[in-house]
Write a protein that holds these residues in place. Structure first.
Motif, PDB file in Angstrom:
ATOM      1  N   GLY A 184      11.654  13.960  -3.458  1.00  0.00           N
ATOM      2  CA  GLY A 184      12.721  14.916  -3.159  1.00  0.00           C
ATOM      3  C   GLY A 184      14.100  14.301  -3.208  1.00  0.00           C
ATOM      4  N   LEU A 185      14.198  13.128  -3.861  1.00  0.00           N
ATOM      5  CA  LEU A 185      15.476  12.406  -3.880  1.00  0.00           C
ATOM      6  C   LEU A 185      16.247  12.599  -5.186  1.00  0.00           C
ATOM      7  N   GLY A 186      15.702  13.424  -6.077  1.00  0.00           N
ATOM      8  CA  GLY A 186      16.335  13.548  -7.386  1.00  0.00           C
ATOM      9  C   GLY A 186      17.108  14.821  -7.599  1.00  0.00           C
ATOM     10  N   THR A 187      17.486  15.502  -6.544  1.00  0.00           N
ATOM     11  CA  THR A 187      18.137  16.805  -6.708  1.00  0.00           C
ATOM     12  C   THR A 187      19.485  16.713  -7.436  1.00  0.00           C
ATOM     13  N   ASN A 188      20.163  15.578  -7.303  1.00  0.00           N
ATOM     14  CA  ASN A 188      21.449  15.423  -8.003  1.00  0.00           C
ATOM     15  C   ASN A 188      21.380  14.293  -9.037  1.00  0.00           C
ATOM     16  N   VAL A 189      20.147  13.964  -9.478  1.00  0.00           N
ATOM     17  CA  VAL A 189      19.943  12.920 -10.486  1.00  0.00           C
ATOM     18  C   VAL A 189      19.279  13.541 -11.717  1.00  0.00           C
ATOM     19  N   ARG A 190      19.881  13.312 -12.883  1.00  0.00           N
ATOM     20  CA  ARG A 190      19.275  13.797 -14.132  1.00  0.00           C
ATOM     21  C   ARG A 190      18.952  12.595 -15.009  1.00  0.00           C
ATOM     22  N   VAL A 191      17.702  12.487 -15.419  1.00  0.00           N
ATOM     23  CA  VAL A 191      17.251  11.379 -16.270  1.00  0.00           C
ATOM     24  C   VAL A 191      17.152  11.876 -17.705  1.00  0.00           C
ATOM     25  N   GLU A 192      17.817  11.165 -18.600  1.00  0.00           N
ATOM     26  CA  GLU A 192      17.839  11.538 -20.019  1.00  0.00           C
ATOM     27  C   GLU A 192      17.305  10.360 -20.837  1.00  0.00           C
ATOM     28  N   THR A 193      16.450  10.650 -21.807  1.00  0.00           N
ATOM     29  CA  THR A 193      15.953   9.585 -22.688  1.00  0.00           C
ATOM     30  C   THR A 193      16.974   9.350 -23.792  1.00  0.00           C
ATOM     31  N   ALA A 194      17.544   8.151 -23.819  1.00  0.00           N
ATOM     32  CA  ALA A 194      18.597   7.839 -24.795  1.00  0.00           C
ATOM     33  C   ALA A 194      18.762   6.330 -24.906  1.00  0.00           C
ATOM     34  N   ASN A 195      19.284   5.900 -26.050  1.00  0.00           N
ATOM     35  CA  ASN A 195      19.608   4.492 -26.283  1.00  0.00           C
ATOM     36  C   ASN A 195      21.081   4.285 -25.953  1.00  0.00           C
ATOM     37  N   ALA A 196      21.335   3.528 -24.890  1.00  0.00           N
ATOM     38  CA  ALA A 196      22.714   3.331 -24.428  1.00  0.00           C
ATOM     39  C   ALA A 196      23.597   2.680 -25.479  1.00  0.00           C
ATOM     40  N   MET A 197      23.004   1.884 -26.373  1.00  0.00           N
ATOM     41  CA  MET A 197      23.795   1.197 -27.392  1.00  0.00           C
ATOM     42  C   MET A 197      24.325   2.165 -28.444  1.00  0.00           C
ATOM     43  N   GLU A 198      23.750   3.363 -28.481  1.00  0.00           N
ATOM     44  CA  GLU A 198      24.188   4.373 -29.456  1.00  0.00           C
ATOM     45  C   GLU A 198      24.718   5.640 -28.788  1.00  0.00           C
ATOM     46  N   TYR A 199      24.665   5.690 -27.480  1.00  0.00           N
ATOM     47  CA  TYR A 199      24.953   6.930 -26.745  1.00  0.00           C
ATOM     48  C   TYR A 199      26.436   7.309 -26.813  1.00  0.00           C
ATOM     49  N   GLN A 200      26.689   8.550 -27.158  1.00  0.00           N
ATOM     50  CA  GLN A 200      28.050   9.087 -27.177  1.00  0.00           C
ATOM     51  C   GLN A 200      28.178  10.104 -26.042  1.00  0.00           C
ATOM     52  N   ALA A 201      28.858   9.722 -24.978  1.00  0.00           N
ATOM     53  CA  ALA A 201      29.002  10.617 -23.823  1.00  0.00           C
ATOM     54  C   ALA A 201      30.026  11.702 -24.130  1.00  0.00           C
ATOM     55  N   SER A 202      29.756  12.902 -23.637  1.00  0.00           N
ATOM     56  CA  SER A 202      30.682  14.020 -23.849  1.00  0.00           C
ATOM     57  C   SER A 202      31.738  14.079 -22.745  1.00  0.00           C
TER      58      SER A 202
END
Length: 218
Positions: free
Chosen positions: A125-143
């Motif tokens: 019940g600790l993930g209510t404000n946590v979103r996990v996304e599968t992505a490669n940080a070395m290529e990730y383009q944040a919006s």
């Protein structure tokens, strides 16, 4: 033998984390409250509060509790902060960040590790404000940009685009350098450009794609 996890957690805080100069009350309260044993792989549950890294799949590891504590304290996460975490791992540090911040976006390279972390966060019940996304940080383009960026694996040198994720006044925690002597640093995104604060020496696994090129000896 049944382990008293509550007692083990208290000992971890008092005998490991505090002596490593983690004194921020909000950080200590989060670590003292969150059930780390719920995030450790079942085969290693007895080591949930030990002063050691804990292995995960794909050669990944949970950081030592003392490193997690120093990381959380250095980042000075505030209740209104938006956090980007690079390397979800077990989801434990994600949960700690979530306890301190407004929201957390956590990137995980490996889909099976991401799924396990989501399950851990949901079960506790600790993930209510946590979103996990599968992505490669070395290529990730944040919006968008974030107040806090927490990198849970080492880099040889900090990729330039990691700094682009920070809002003005934001903070980034990362471990950089060459094993076995690496430096944990806090990067402040100041008006005049990035300012680097040295925190402590440690040695952790590299982020995929951010390790030094292997040296060939003839």
């Amino acid at each position: 033998m049944t382990i008293n996890y509550s007692q083990a957690r208290e000992k971890m805080v008092e005998q490991q984390v505090r002596p490593w100069d983690v004194l921020e009350p909000r950080v200590l309260e989060a670590i003292a409250r969150l059930p780390r044993e719920e995030f450790v792989p079942a085969a290693h549950s007895a080591l949930a509060y030990a002063d050691m890294e804990i292995p995960l799949a794909h050669g990944q590891k949970m950081m030592k509790p003392v490193v997690e504590g120093r990381c959380l304290q250095a980042l000075d996460v505030q209740p209104g902060d938006d956090v980007l975490e690079i390397g979800t791992g077990s989801g434990y540090l994600s949960a700690c960040l979530g306890a301190l911040a407004r929201e957390v976006l956590s990137l995980e390279l490996y889909p099976d590790i991401a799924d396990a972390a989501r399950a851990n966060l949901e079960r506790t019940g600790l993930g209510t404000n946590v979103r996990v996304e599968t992505a490669n940080a070395m290529e990730y383009q944040a919006s968008r940009q974030f107040d806090v960026v927490c990198v849970t694996a080492a880099v040889e040198t900090l990729p330039a685009h990691f700094l682009q994720w920070l809002r003005p006044g934001g903070r980034l925690f990362v471990v950089r350098g060459h094993s076995p002597v690496m430096e944990a640093v806090l990067v402040h995104n100041d008006v005049n450009g990035p300012r680097i604060e040295s925190l402590f020496e440690t040695d952790i696994a590299y982020l995929a794609g951010a390790a030094p090129a292997p040296l060939f000896v003839f």
